[in-house]
Design a protein around this motif. Structure first.
Motif: not given
Length: 117
Positions: A14-26, A51-65
């Motif tokens: 399975l090949l996965l990638e995304d663009v413009g999604e925050a970690p919580y959405r992924i 691409v552009d899938c990291e949480a916004a600065p200040g978000d209380n979120s897990l990182t993409l990794a």
């Protein structure tokens, strides 16, 4: 019970990638995908560019990794990332439906057969 349009990942890469999604959405998408097709039945998962899938600065979120590791590491299948496919600048075209191997330890994805004959 299988549905006519259910994604069949059994013994497939399975090949996965995304663009413009925050970690919580992924995270949410991975949960839904796993519930729909049982990701643990796949032969492995190759992660392309997010691409552009990291949480916004200040978000209380897990990182993409952290999100990817949280959802994929317990599946019991090989998972490897940083492959140059997706929507980023490093965009290698990958043929769908050819035999390939994923070596998570080496971080390699190898096409075993030609995409065209």
């Amino acid at each position: 019970m299988a549905r006519p349009f259910q994604l069949d990942v059994k013994d497939k890469l399975l090949l996965l990638e995304d663009v413009g999604e925050a970690p919580y959405r992924i995270d949410r998408m991975l949960v839904q995908l796993d519930q729909a097709c049982d990701l643990s039945s796949a032969a492995g998962i190759a992660l392309g560019e997010f691409v552009d899938c990291e949480a916004a600065p200040g978000d209380n979120s897990l990182t993409l990794a952290e999100t990817l590791a949280n959802r994929l590491s317990g599946l019991g299948i090989p998972v490897a990332g940083q492959f140059p496919f997706g929507h980023g600048d490093r965009n290698v075209s990958l043929p769908i439906g050819v035999v390939a191997t994923l070596d998570a330890d080496e971080g390699s994805l190898t096409l075993i057969e030609a995409a065209v004959r």
